[in-house]
Design an enzyme around this catalytic site. Structure first.
Site, mmCIF file in Angstrom:
data_model
loop_
_atom_site.group_PDB
_atom_site.id
_atom_site.type_symbol
_atom_site.label_atom_id
_atom_site.label_comp_id
_atom_site.label_asym_id
_atom_site.label_seq_id
_atom_site.Cartn_x
_atom_site.Cartn_y
_atom_site.Cartn_z
ATOM 1 N N ASP A 239 0.869 -1.181 0.000
ATOM 2 C CA ASP A 239 0.000 0.000 0.000
ATOM 3 C C ASP A 239 0.909 1.235 0.000
ATOM 4 O OD1 ASP A 239 -3.018 0.914 0.640
ATOM 5 O OD2 ASP A 239 -1.592 2.251 1.649
ATOM 6 N N GLU A 283 -4.357 2.171 -4.743
ATOM 7 C CA GLU A 283 -2.913 2.227 -4.497
ATOM 8 C C GLU A 283 -2.393 0.942 -3.856
ATOM 9 O OE1 GLU A 283 -4.853 4.264 -0.876
ATOM 10 O OE2 GLU A 283 -5.232 3.995 -3.009
#
Length: 371
Positions: A239, A283
């Site tokens: 992440d 993301e």
């Protein structure tokens, strides 16, 4: 373009996941053609009986029956449809069966003073074989190998029968070469279309990595393989740290540039053909590492983290920005663990990394089975 041409030239650059797709295409087409040829070879015995002397037709009938049985065996050979090397062997065996029958029947016909050119169903065999290649999605190297083999067999046959050097023989060789080029173009064009369709269906359009669906499908297969082969399997969940704030401050165009750069870092560290890096969503990214234990997975995670440290991205405003990532690592220990639980442990480790200050990795503890 050079990368795409490399994909068309040789299968060495193809991922094993694309090779699975191509292998099944080859497998299904060889099987269909083998069934058709098994029927036609048997049915042609009646044509031979009408056109050939009885002793010749009877002898060749045995060859046709044997060729039909060989094609039938290829048609019912269902094992390993997703292994590319096995599918190519299937195609090679199909070509060999037809080539051997053609050479043997020519030997019988010439031995009895007959010319295959004036008989139905014999002279066209090499042309049929080389034209058949157009049906299969093959690389340039593969189709060239098959075509050269067929042409060489025809050349040896002409040398043996004394036909080489005469106009008819040269015409046949020239026609085979032309048909080989046409069949090769069609075959490589099929591979090109298959590559395009495969990438459209399985790749994230922004980063070029595998999309979520592809990652999930392949993870299921890798978990199954890990169980059967008793091998480790590691999953890394990434992440990008504070990415929402980054987009708010620099804009989505800058965010897209960061996503693309991070994808390059993942590609650089997915070094083996079995490794798969994909975009999990937004993301978040995922890397599947079959056959890799915890220690090696930690090294990959740290290499990715260091790659982020060593990279700066120039955004549309002209400013150079840096970024970092948090990583959750989960290793398949329990052979009964499914995809959902494995990813859940990786996600829990990822949140532990983010709660611990970000820009770090955390290894998930072993799965605790609930009775």
């Amino acid at each position: 373009m050079p990368e795409f041409m490399n994909d068309l030239f040789s299968a060495g650059k193809h991922s094993r996941y694309f090779n699975h797709t191509r292998s099944y295409g080859l497998f299904s087409r060889v099987r269909t053609i083998a069934w058709i040829l098994a029927i036609l070879q048997t049915a042609w015995i009646l044509v031979d009986w009408l056109l050939l002397p009885e002793d010749v037709s009877s002898t060749i009938a045995y060859g046709r029956i044997l060729a039909s049985l060989s094609c039938l065996a290829l048609g019912i050979w269902f094992s390993h449809p997703y292994r590319l090397e096995i599918s190519l062997i299937r195609l090679l065996l199909l070509v060999l069966v037809l080539t051997i029958f053609q050479t043997w029947s020519n030997f019988i016909l010439i031995g009895h003073g007959l010319e295959s050119e004036v008989l139905a169903g014999y002279a066209f065999f090499p042309f049929m074989i080389i034209t058949m290649l157009a049906i299969f999605p093959l690389t340039i190297l593969e189709v060239t190998g098959f075509a050269v083999f067929v042409i060489l067999v025809e050349l040896v046959t002409q040398l043996w029968t004394g036909k080489f050097g005469v106009v008819a023989g040269l015409n046949d060789l020239w026609l085979l070469a032309v048909l080989g080029c046409i069949a090769g173009w069609a075959s490589v064009n099929q591979l090109s279309m298959l590559l395009v369709l495969y990438r459209q269906a399985t790749r994230d359009p922004l980063t070029g990595l595998a999309n979520r669906r592809q990652v999930m499908d392949q993870l299921d297969g890798d978990i199954k393989d890990a169980r059967e082969l008793n091998q480790p399997l590691s999953v890394l969940l990434f992440d990008l740290d504070k990415f929402k704030s980054f987009n708010d401050n620099h804009g989505h165009a800058a965010g897209d540039l960061v996503l693309k750069q991070f994808a390059r870092i993942l590609k650089d560290n997915a070094k083996r053909k079995v490794d798969l890096a994909g975009r999990f969503g937004g993301e978040e990214f995922l890397m599947v590492l079959p056959g890799m234990n915890e220690a090696d997975a930690v090294q990959v995670a740290d290499a990715v983290r260091q790659g982020c440290h060593n990279t700066r991205v120039k955004v549309p405003t002209g400013e150079e920005v840096s970024f970092s990532t948090s990583i959750g690592i989960a290793v398949l220990h329990d052979k009964d663990e499914d995809r959902t639980r494995l990813l859940q442990r990786a996600d829990e480790a990822l949140y532990a990394a983010k709660d611990g200050g970000r820009d770090r990795y955390v290894v998930a503890p072993k799965s605790e089975r609930t009775e």
